[in-house]
Design an enzyme around this catalytic site. Structure first.
Site, PDB file in Angstrom:
ATOM      1  N   SER A  25      -1.511  11.354   0.836  1.00 50.23           N
ATOM      2  CA  SER A  25      -2.346  12.371   1.269  1.00 50.23           C
ATOM      3  C   SER A  25      -1.541  13.401   2.366  1.00 50.23           C
ATOM      4  O   SER A  25      -0.816  13.046   2.945  1.00 50.23           O
ATOM      5  CB  SER A  25      -3.479  11.919   1.839  1.00 50.23           C
ATOM      6  OG  SER A  25      -4.412  12.893   2.616  1.00 50.23           O
ATOM      7  N   TYR A  69      -6.911   5.930   8.473  1.00 46.93           N
ATOM      8  CA  TYR A  69      -6.696   6.395   7.274  1.00 46.93           C
ATOM      9  C   TYR A  69      -5.442   7.382   7.355  1.00 46.93           C
ATOM     10  O   TYR A  69      -4.589   7.047   6.311  1.00 46.93           O
ATOM     11  CB  TYR A  69      -7.830   7.172   6.733  1.00 46.93           C
ATOM     12  CG  TYR A  69      -7.638   7.890   5.488  1.00 46.93           C
ATOM     13  CD1 TYR A  69      -7.507   7.594   4.159  1.00 46.93           C
ATOM     14  CD2 TYR A  69      -7.532   9.402   5.470  1.00 46.93           C
ATOM     15  CE1 TYR A  69      -7.391   7.654   3.044  1.00 46.93           C
ATOM     16  CE2 TYR A  69      -7.241   9.790   4.131  1.00 46.93           C
ATOM     17  CZ  TYR A  69      -7.327   9.315   2.959  1.00 46.93           C
ATOM     18  OH  TYR A  69      -6.883   9.782   1.614  1.00 46.93           O
TER      19      TYR A  69
END
Length: 269
Positions: free
Chosen positions: A142, A155
């Protein structure tokens, strides 16, 4: 009648979102599929549709990759099934909660899926690919692996891990016939945001569709990119950032601390 297969692509998190689009696109590119996710009914619906539309052979495995037994089942498949020519490590979960609001058990579960499962599946398949002299590993990271302050810290850290792990894989597997691509999506319109607790992100003007994300990622794979960031229009920006990062490495090799850390305290007798 189906055309000659490019082998089986095993896709995790395949029942919806980015994983389901990878399934669609790879089937249309001539891959047979092994679809892995927790929801059997969704897997079956996707498999039925793609079989009718593409004629590819599609198998499904409903399992929870945070469960050691379920994870071990997929590891065994990757080690032993010589039909598999591609692994897409897509399964993951996110959060927007701060450390003051998030539950640590949920964070541990995130690490189990985003880091542990991805690592173990890669370790299972890489030796098999090397032994055959061919294979492709696609790991979904990401942009928050770089822009780490944007979302939940665990995350972001998990996605930084995926990016770093990809660099090391590319080093270790260079010249052995195995391609490794790390894909860094930005905000993408999937159920990820519902689970993460910020569903309205799906409607933001800057949010990309899963279809556009996967199509761009596959073009990047075709072009031989090691790292693909579909939303980054200034590709030279990444190239320079990565070159600068690597250029720092020689400067770490010093036995003495830098002068800026010299003590200003004068000791005497």
């Amino acid at each position: 009648m189906t055309s000659q297969t490019k082998g089986f692509a095993l896709i995790t998190g395949a029942s919806a979102g980015i994983g389901a689009i990878y399934a669609d696109r790879l089937a249309r590119r001539g891959y047979d599929l092994i679809l892995v996710a927790r929801n059997q009914s969704r897997l079956d619906a996707l498999a039925d549709r793609l079989t009718k539309e593409t004629g590819r052979a599609i198998e499904t495995v409903a399992t929870d990759l945070t469960d050691k037994t379920g994870l071990a089942k997929i590891e065994k498949l990757l080690r032993e099934d010589a039909r598999i020519t591609m692994l897409v490590n897509n399964a993951g979960v996110g959060s927007v909660a701060s450390i003051l609001d998030g539950q640590v058990d949920s964070m541990e579960s995130m690490i189990d899926l985003n880091i542990t499962a991805l690592t173990r599946l890669t370790y299972a398949v890489a030796p098999a690919f090397v032994a055959r002299g061919a294979g492709t590993i696609v790991n979904i990271s990401s942009v928050v692996g770089i822009a780490v302050e944007m979302l939940n810290g665990v995350y972001s850290a998990s996605k930084s891990y995926v990016l770093s792990f990809g660099h090391a894989l590319q080093r270790d597997l260079a010249g052995k016939g195995v391609r490794v691509q790390t894909v860094l999506p930005a905000a993408t319109a999937t159920e990820f945001w519902d689970v993460a607790g910020y569903a309205k992100q799906k409607e933001a003007p800057s949010t990309m569709t899963a279809e556009d994300l996967v199509d761009a990622a596959l073009v990047g794979l075709d072009q031989g990119e090691l790292v693909t960031i579909p939303t980054l229009h200034d590709g030279d920006g990444w190239t320079q950032w990565e070159a600068d990062r690597r250029a720092l490495a020689p400067g770490f090799a010093n036995a003495k601390a830098a002068p800026r850390y010299a003590s200003s305290v004068v000791t005497g007798r």
